[in-house]
Design a protein around this motif. Structure first.
Motif, PDB file in Angstrom:
ATOM      1  N   GLY A   1       0.838  -1.192   0.000  1.00 41.80           N
ATOM      2  CA  GLY A   1       0.000   0.000   0.000  1.00 41.80           C
ATOM      3  C   GLY A   1       0.873   1.241   0.000  1.00 41.80           C
ATOM      4  O   GLY A   1       1.972   1.241   0.554  1.00 41.80           O
ATOM      5  N   MET A   2       0.377   2.318  -0.596  1.00 38.63           N
ATOM      6  CA  MET A   2       1.153   3.553  -0.602  1.00 38.63           C
ATOM      7  C   MET A   2       1.344   4.088   0.815  1.00 38.63           C
ATOM      8  O   MET A   2       2.362   4.720   1.114  1.00 38.63           O
ATOM      9  CB  MET A   2       0.487   4.604  -1.495  1.00 38.63           C
TER      10      MET A   2
ATOM     11  N   VAL B   1      -5.582   2.139  -9.513  1.00 33.46           N
ATOM     12  CA  VAL B   1      -5.065   3.377  -8.913  1.00 33.46           C
ATOM     13  C   VAL B   1      -5.641   3.537  -7.511  1.00 33.46           C
ATOM     14  O   VAL B   1      -6.859   3.449  -7.312  1.00 33.46           O
ATOM     15  CB  VAL B   1      -5.442   4.606  -9.775  1.00 33.46           C
ATOM     16  N   VAL B   2      -4.750   3.785  -6.540  1.00 30.90           N
ATOM     17  CA  VAL B   2      -5.217   3.991  -5.165  1.00 30.90           C
ATOM     18  C   VAL B   2      -4.158   4.784  -4.405  1.00 30.90           C
ATOM     19  O   VAL B   2      -2.960   4.572  -4.572  1.00 30.90           O
ATOM     20  CB  VAL B   2      -5.519   2.645  -4.463  1.00 30.90           C
ATOM     21  N   GLY B   3      -4.608   5.710  -3.589  1.00 33.27           N
ATOM     22  CA  GLY B   3      -3.698   6.516  -2.790  1.00 33.27           C
ATOM     23  C   GLY B   3      -3.488   5.933  -1.417  1.00 33.27           C
ATOM     24  O   GLY B   3      -4.171   4.993  -0.995  1.00 33.27           O
ATOM     25  N   GLY B   4      -2.513   6.496  -0.696  1.00 34.10           N
ATOM     26  CA  GLY B   4      -2.289   6.145   0.693  1.00 34.10           C
ATOM     27  C   GLY B   4      -2.977   7.136   1.612  1.00 34.10           C
ATOM     28  O   GLY B   4      -3.674   8.053   1.159  1.00 34.10           O
ATOM     29  N   GLU B   5      -2.763   6.981   2.913  1.00 32.93           N
ATOM     30  CA  GLU B   5      -3.422   7.845   3.890  1.00 32.93           C
ATOM     31  C   GLU B   5      -3.029   9.304   3.718  1.00 32.93           C
ATOM     32  O   GLU B   5      -3.816  10.203   4.019  1.00 32.93           O
ATOM     33  CB  GLU B   5      -3.085   7.369   5.299  1.00 32.93           C
ATOM     34  N   GLN B   6      -1.809   9.555   3.216  1.00 36.60           N
ATOM     35  CA  GLN B   6      -1.348  10.933   3.058  1.00 36.60           C
ATOM     36  C   GLN B   6      -1.466  11.445   1.621  1.00 36.60           C
ATOM     37  O   GLN B   6      -1.083  12.587   1.336  1.00 36.60           O
ATOM     38  CB  GLN B   6       0.104  11.049   3.527  1.00 36.60           C
ATOM     39  N   THR B   7      -1.998  10.622   0.727  1.00 31.43           N
ATOM     40  CA  THR B   7      -2.133  11.031  -0.669  1.00 31.43           C
ATOM     41  C   THR B   7      -3.319  11.980  -0.823  1.00 31.43           C
ATOM     42  O   THR B   7      -4.409  11.721  -0.302  1.00 31.43           O
ATOM     43  CB  THR B   7      -2.343   9.815  -1.584  1.00 31.43           C
TER      44      THR B   7
ATOM     45  N   ARG C   1     -10.373   2.367  -1.427  1.00 34.46           N
ATOM     46  CA  ARG C   1      -9.515   2.231  -0.250  1.00 34.46           C
ATOM     47  C   ARG C   1      -8.407   1.232  -0.539  1.00 34.46           C
ATOM     48  O   ARG C   1      -8.508   0.435  -1.472  1.00 34.46           O
ATOM     49  CB  ARG C   1     -10.325   1.771   0.965  1.00 34.46           C
ATOM     50  N   GLU C   2      -7.361   1.287   0.266  1.00 31.54           N
ATOM     51  CA  GLU C   2      -6.257   0.348   0.110  1.00 31.54           C
ATOM     52  C   GLU C   2      -6.653  -1.037   0.618  1.00 31.54           C
ATOM     53  O   GLU C   2      -7.364  -1.172   1.614  1.00 31.54           O
ATOM     54  CB  GLU C   2      -5.045   0.831   0.904  1.00 31.54           C
ATOM     55  N   VAL C   3      -6.160  -2.054  -0.070  1.00 27.53           N
ATOM     56  CA  VAL C   3      -6.290  -3.429   0.385  1.00 27.53           C
ATOM     57  C   VAL C   3      -5.060  -4.162  -0.120  1.00 27.53           C
ATOM     58  O   VAL C   3      -4.636  -3.955  -1.264  1.00 27.53           O
ATOM     59  CB  VAL C   3      -7.591  -4.089  -0.137  1.00 27.53           C
ATOM     60  N   PRO C   4      -4.401  -4.962   0.719  1.00 27.67           N
ATOM     61  CA  PRO C   4      -3.176  -5.646   0.286  1.00 27.67           C
ATOM     62  C   PRO C   4      -3.406  -6.456  -0.990  1.00 27.67           C
ATOM     63  O   PRO C   4      -4.344  -7.250  -1.062  1.00 27.67           O
ATOM     64  CB  PRO C   4      -2.844  -6.555   1.481  1.00 27.67           C
ATOM     65  N   GLY C   5      -2.551  -6.241  -1.982  1.00 26.97           N
ATOM     66  CA  GLY C   5      -2.686  -6.966  -3.238  1.00 26.97           C
ATOM     67  C   GLY C   5      -3.665  -6.353  -4.210  1.00 26.97           C
ATOM     68  O   GLY C   5      -3.823  -6.859  -5.324  1.00 26.97           O
ATOM     69  N   PHE C   6      -4.379  -5.303  -3.774  1.00 26.00           N
ATOM     70  CA  PHE C   6      -5.353  -4.628  -4.623  1.00 26.00           C
ATOM     71  C   PHE C   6      -6.493  -5.592  -4.985  1.00 26.00           C
ATOM     72  O   PHE C   6      -6.819  -6.456  -4.191  1.00 26.00           O
ATOM     73  CB  PHE C   6      -4.664  -4.005  -5.836  1.00 26.00           C
TER      74      PHE C   6
END
Length: 315
Positions: A127-128, A158-164, A188-193
């Motif tokens: 995850g970012m 495409v997915v951002g991190g908590e600070q993106t 939202r982020e999820v491991p492996g998308f």
């Protein structure tokens, strides 16, 4: 005031940091779409390997159709990272999947890249949020996860991190759409998308069956290539099961076959089929189907499967 970020439609120069299989595939794709590409990789023989990869990919890209002005000659290789990103409108990082390496490299890219430029990572699992921790400007870092080879497979997640920043996620999604990619903008982020998690579930069950002597490698591959795999290029697993319910669609399929979710068919623990989950699946299929009826979807599927079989010389 610093320079403003260019609009996605105005991107002209892409910096590709990391020139291995994935990074090199990105280089080939961006060149074919008419961009100027500047590449950097710390390996001593990276430029030679990169140019070989691009040369090998170019016939397929030519067959698909090159953008106006597309040329291998639009590739520049730089010996220094700072030089590679100096004039970039966007940066695509494609380093090996090692978390500490990703953290260091993204921080290094962030330190030398003009502050308005989006920095996108090709990571396939991280995850970012966990990669952007050492960046001075984490708000402009985002994941754009491709599939191998990036010059042929359309999907990008495409997915951002908590600070993106939210506008960075939106910008990145629009850029890749304009660049010709099929884009999933994840909520939202999820491991492996998304796609890798689905691939992994199938892969793990295949390994279980081989280990237990329940199926051979050849049988497993044939079960997909001559079975459900023929439907998936036309309609994914959800719409495929939507049609399994006949005219009743997903609602009938879940109500009729729902109890089988508890059958010990796989080594993966089944989620509980709650009313909320059932309704979400039904409503999702209805949204995806749009104004297409069950009969329309069946006809679409059948045409698509026939086309796939014929293109492979199997019909």
């Amino acid at each position: 005031m610093g320079a403003e970020r260019v609009a996605p439609a105005d991107v002209r120069t892409v910096a590709c940091v990391g020139a291995g299989v994935i990074g090199g595939g990105w280089v080939a794709y961006f060149l074919a779409r008419g961009y100027r590409v500047v590449a950097w990789d710390p390996a001593a023989d990276a430029e030679q390997r990169l140019r070989h990869l691009v040369d090998r990919a170019w016939p397929a890209l030519t067959e698909l159709g090159l953008a106006e002005g597309a040329s291998i000659d639009n590739l520049t290789y730089e010996a220094e990272l700072a030089d590679a990103v100096a004039e970039a409108d966007v940066v695509q990082e494609s380093a090996p999947e090692e978390l500490e390496l990703k953290r260091r490299l993204l921080a290094d890219i962030d330190a030398v890249t003009p502050p308005q430029v989006v920095i996108s990572s090709s990571t396939s699992g991280f995850g970012m949020t966990e990669m952007q921790v050492n960046c001075a400007h984490p708000e402009r870092t985002v994941v754009a996860h491709p599939f191998n080879p990036p010059y042929l497979i359309p999907l990008v997640e495409v997915v951002g991190g908590e600070q993106t920043a939210a506008d960075v996620v939106a910008w990145t999604s629009e850029f890749f759409r304009l660049a010709g990619k099929s884009v999933i903008t994840m909520d939202r982020e999820v491991p492996g998308f998304i796609a890798n998690r689905l691939q992994e579930a199938l892969w793990r069950e295949a390994l279980h069956m081989v280990a237990a002597g329940e199926a051979t490698v050849e049988q497993i591959d044939q079960s997909i290539t001559d079975g459900p795999g023929l439907r998936w290029p036309i309609q994914g697993p959800c719409l495929t099961f939507h049609l399994a319910g006949g005219q009743g669609g997903m609602a009938h399929m879940l109500d009729h076959f729902g109890p089988s979710l508890q059958a010990p068919w796989t080594r993966l623990e089944s989620t509980e089929l709650t009313t909320e989950l059932r309704d979400a699946m039904v409503e999702g299929c209805e949204r995806e189907a749009g104004d297409r009826s069950i009969d329309d979807l069946v006809a679409e599927r059948d045409r698509g499967v026939i086309a796939v079989l014929r293109s492979l010389g199997r019909a």
